[in-house]
Design a protein around this motif. Structure first.
Motif, PDB file in Angstrom:
ATOM      1  N   LEU A  80     -25.406   1.121 -14.678  1.00  0.00           N
ATOM      2  CA  LEU A  80     -25.519   1.737 -13.506  1.00  0.00           C
ATOM      3  C   LEU A  80     -26.843   2.610 -13.372  1.00  0.00           C
ATOM      4  O   LEU A  80     -26.974   3.218 -12.268  1.00  0.00           O
ATOM      5  CB  LEU A  80     -24.224   2.544 -12.879  1.00  0.00           C
ATOM      6  CG  LEU A  80     -22.839   1.788 -12.733  1.00  0.00           C
ATOM      7  CD1 LEU A  80     -21.587   2.908 -12.511  1.00  0.00           C
ATOM      8  CD2 LEU A  80     -23.234   1.175 -11.388  1.00  0.00           C
ATOM      9  N   MET A  81     -27.315   3.025 -14.382  1.00  0.00           N
ATOM     10  CA  MET A  81     -28.442   3.731 -14.681  1.00  0.00           C
ATOM     11  C   MET A  81     -29.599   3.570 -13.475  1.00  0.00           C
ATOM     12  O   MET A  81     -30.115   4.629 -12.999  1.00  0.00           O
ATOM     13  CB  MET A  81     -28.853   4.020 -16.204  1.00  0.00           C
ATOM     14  CG  MET A  81     -29.665   5.165 -16.334  1.00  0.00           C
ATOM     15  SD  MET A  81     -29.118   7.051 -15.719  1.00  0.00           S
ATOM     16  CE  MET A  81     -27.997   7.174 -17.167  1.00  0.00           C
ATOM     17  N   GLY A 119     -35.735   1.735   0.577  1.00  0.00           N
ATOM     18  CA  GLY A 119     -36.178   2.377  -0.690  1.00  0.00           C
ATOM     19  C   GLY A 119     -36.541   4.000  -0.283  1.00  0.00           C
ATOM     20  O   GLY A 119     -36.750   4.395   0.949  1.00  0.00           O
ATOM     21  N   HIS A 120     -36.568   4.781  -1.164  1.00  0.00           N
ATOM     22  CA  HIS A 120     -36.881   6.221  -1.046  1.00  0.00           C
ATOM     23  C   HIS A 120     -38.372   6.445  -0.987  1.00  0.00           C
ATOM     24  O   HIS A 120     -39.139   5.428  -1.411  1.00  0.00           O
ATOM     25  CB  HIS A 120     -36.286   7.157  -2.140  1.00  0.00           C
ATOM     26  CG  HIS A 120     -36.616   6.935  -3.474  1.00  0.00           C
ATOM     27  ND1 HIS A 120     -37.680   7.072  -4.153  1.00  0.00           N
ATOM     28  CD2 HIS A 120     -35.808   6.033  -4.380  1.00  0.00           C
ATOM     29  CE1 HIS A 120     -37.672   6.623  -5.129  1.00  0.00           C
ATOM     30  NE2 HIS A 120     -36.767   5.828  -5.487  1.00  0.00           N
ATOM     31  N   LEU A 121     -38.919   7.592  -0.749  1.00  0.00           N
ATOM     32  CA  LEU A 121     -40.155   7.999  -0.641  1.00  0.00           C
ATOM     33  C   LEU A 121     -40.536   8.730  -1.800  1.00  0.00           C
ATOM     34  O   LEU A 121     -41.614   9.414  -1.870  1.00  0.00           O
ATOM     35  CB  LEU A 121     -40.624   8.646   0.713  1.00  0.00           C
ATOM     36  CG  LEU A 121     -40.215   7.530   2.053  1.00  0.00           C
ATOM     37  CD1 LEU A 121     -40.588   8.330   3.434  1.00  0.00           C
ATOM     38  CD2 LEU A 121     -41.126   6.547   1.950  1.00  0.00           C
ATOM     39  N   GLY A 122     -39.806   8.909  -2.843  1.00  0.00           N
ATOM     40  CA  GLY A 122     -39.896   9.775  -3.955  1.00  0.00           C
ATOM     41  C   GLY A 122     -41.252   9.651  -4.821  1.00  0.00           C
ATOM     42  O   GLY A 122     -41.739  10.622  -5.441  1.00  0.00           O
ATOM     43  N   PHE A 123     -41.690   8.251  -4.482  1.00  0.00           N
ATOM     44  CA  PHE A 123     -43.123   8.062  -5.382  1.00  0.00           C
ATOM     45  C   PHE A 123     -44.141   7.787  -4.069  1.00  0.00           C
ATOM     46  O   PHE A 123     -45.085   7.136  -4.545  1.00  0.00           O
ATOM     47  CB  PHE A 123     -43.057   6.913  -6.257  1.00  0.00           C
ATOM     48  CG  PHE A 123     -42.168   7.099  -7.288  1.00  0.00           C
ATOM     49  CD1 PHE A 123     -42.248   8.098  -8.266  1.00  0.00           C
ATOM     50  CD2 PHE A 123     -40.739   6.652  -7.390  1.00  0.00           C
ATOM     51  CE1 PHE A 123     -41.347   8.515  -9.453  1.00  0.00           C
ATOM     52  CE2 PHE A 123     -40.077   6.894  -8.367  1.00  0.00           C
ATOM     53  CZ  PHE A 123     -40.335   7.555  -9.357  1.00  0.00           C
ATOM     54  N   LEU A 168     -30.707   9.471  -7.404  1.00  0.00           N
ATOM     55  CA  LEU A 168     -30.878  10.923  -7.820  1.00  0.00           C
ATOM     56  C   LEU A 168     -32.444  11.200  -7.127  1.00  0.00           C
ATOM     57  O   LEU A 168     -32.648  12.167  -6.509  1.00  0.00           O
ATOM     58  CB  LEU A 168     -31.176  11.200  -9.370  1.00  0.00           C
ATOM     59  CG  LEU A 168     -29.865  11.124  -9.974  1.00  0.00           C
ATOM     60  CD1 LEU A 168     -29.758  11.037 -11.390  1.00  0.00           C
ATOM     61  CD2 LEU A 168     -28.851  12.494  -9.423  1.00  0.00           C
ATOM     62  N   ILE A 169     -33.467  10.416  -7.188  1.00  0.00           N
ATOM     63  CA  ILE A 169     -34.800  10.548  -6.630  1.00  0.00           C
ATOM     64  C   ILE A 169     -34.636  10.733  -5.031  1.00  0.00           C
ATOM     65  O   ILE A 169     -35.238  11.482  -4.374  1.00  0.00           O
ATOM     66  CB  ILE A 169     -35.706   9.399  -6.913  1.00  0.00           C
ATOM     67  CG1 ILE A 169     -36.018   9.501  -8.521  1.00  0.00           C
ATOM     68  CG2 ILE A 169     -36.992   9.490  -6.131  1.00  0.00           C
ATOM     69  CD1 ILE A 169     -36.675   8.547  -9.095  1.00  0.00           C
ATOM     70  N   ARG A 170     -33.844  10.028  -4.510  1.00  0.00           N
ATOM     71  CA  ARG A 170     -33.637   9.963  -3.189  1.00  0.00           C
ATOM     72  C   ARG A 170     -32.932  11.187  -2.608  1.00  0.00           C
ATOM     73  O   ARG A 170     -33.505  11.903  -1.816  1.00  0.00           O
ATOM     74  CB  ARG A 170     -32.665   8.937  -2.584  1.00  0.00           C
ATOM     75  CG  ARG A 170     -32.483   8.862  -0.990  1.00  0.00           C
ATOM     76  CD  ARG A 170     -31.427   8.132  -0.575  1.00  0.00           C
ATOM     77  NE  ARG A 170     -29.928   8.656  -0.758  1.00  0.00           N
ATOM     78  CZ  ARG A 170     -29.378   9.643  -0.275  1.00  0.00           C
ATOM     79  NH1 ARG A 170     -29.914  10.153   1.021  1.00  0.00           N
ATOM     80  NH2 ARG A 170     -28.300   9.850  -0.736  1.00  0.00           N
ATOM     81  N   TRP A 171     -31.839  11.499  -3.400  1.00  0.00           N
ATOM     82  CA  TRP A 171     -30.807  12.707  -3.157  1.00  0.00           C
ATOM     83  C   TRP A 171     -31.516  14.066  -3.482  1.00  0.00           C
ATOM     84  O   TRP A 171     -31.330  14.909  -2.633  1.00  0.00           O
ATOM     85  CB  TRP A 171     -29.617  12.563  -3.738  1.00  0.00           C
ATOM     86  CG  TRP A 171     -28.388  13.402  -3.403  1.00  0.00           C
ATOM     87  CD1 TRP A 171     -27.876  13.260  -2.163  1.00  0.00           C
ATOM     88  CD2 TRP A 171     -28.055  14.451  -4.049  1.00  0.00           C
ATOM     89  NE1 TRP A 171     -26.854  14.193  -2.047  1.00  0.00           N
ATOM     90  CE2 TRP A 171     -27.083  14.951  -3.262  1.00  0.00           C
ATOM     91  CE3 TRP A 171     -28.119  14.804  -5.155  1.00  0.00           C
ATOM     92  CZ2 TRP A 171     -26.000  16.072  -3.531  1.00  0.00           C
ATOM     93  CZ3 TRP A 171     -27.303  15.996  -5.834  1.00  0.00           C
ATOM     94  CH2 TRP A 171     -26.574  16.562  -4.879  1.00  0.00           C
TER      95      TRP A 171
END
Length: 139
Positions: free
Chosen positions: A10-11, A80-84, A18-21
């Protein structure tokens, strides 16, 4: 943590969630309008600075089901998140950061099965990033 210890597979999804949240970046650096525009009824003049809230985008219920809940099993089909960042500003080190985070968290959970917060983790006073002033844990 129990789910990740039970199923290390699950990692990769957990790292993305975690990056999104609670990723480190809350705001974009200012961008400047190349022409007059309107965004959601708000006029933006050529040359105006515009800063986007990444944290708000990551909590948008139109993009994420139950966005305020940390869900390490969140389906990969959601945006996808915008963390990067995104597009031409996408972080060139994103792949390395993901792998480093996966290895670090997997190793930490395996080596320290009793890992727990010892006290609340205060945030550092920085309006543009989400970072902790301290993280006290018990092993």
């Amino acid at each position: 943590m129990a789910a990740l210890r039970a199923d290390p597979g699950l990692m990769p999804g957990a790292v993305e969630e975690l990056i999104r949240w609670c990723g480190p970046t809350l705001l974009t650096i200012p961008r400047y309008a190349r022409e007059d525009a309107e965004l959601c009824g708000i006029p933006i003049a050529k040359g105006d600075a515009v800063t986007a809230s990444i944290a708000a985008a990551h909590r948008d219920p139109r993009a994420y089901t139950d966005p305020d809940r940390l869900d390490i099993t969140r389906p990969a089909g959601q945006p996808g998140h915008l963390g990067f960042a995104h597009g031409p500003h996408f972080c060139v080190g994103a792949a390395l950061a993901r792998v480093q985070t996966e290895v670090a968290l997997t190793t930490l959970l395996r080596r320290h099965p009793g890992l727990a917060l010892a006290e609340p983790a205060p945030r550092a006073p920085d309006p543009g990033t989400w970072r902790l002033a301290a993280l006290t844990v018990t092993l």
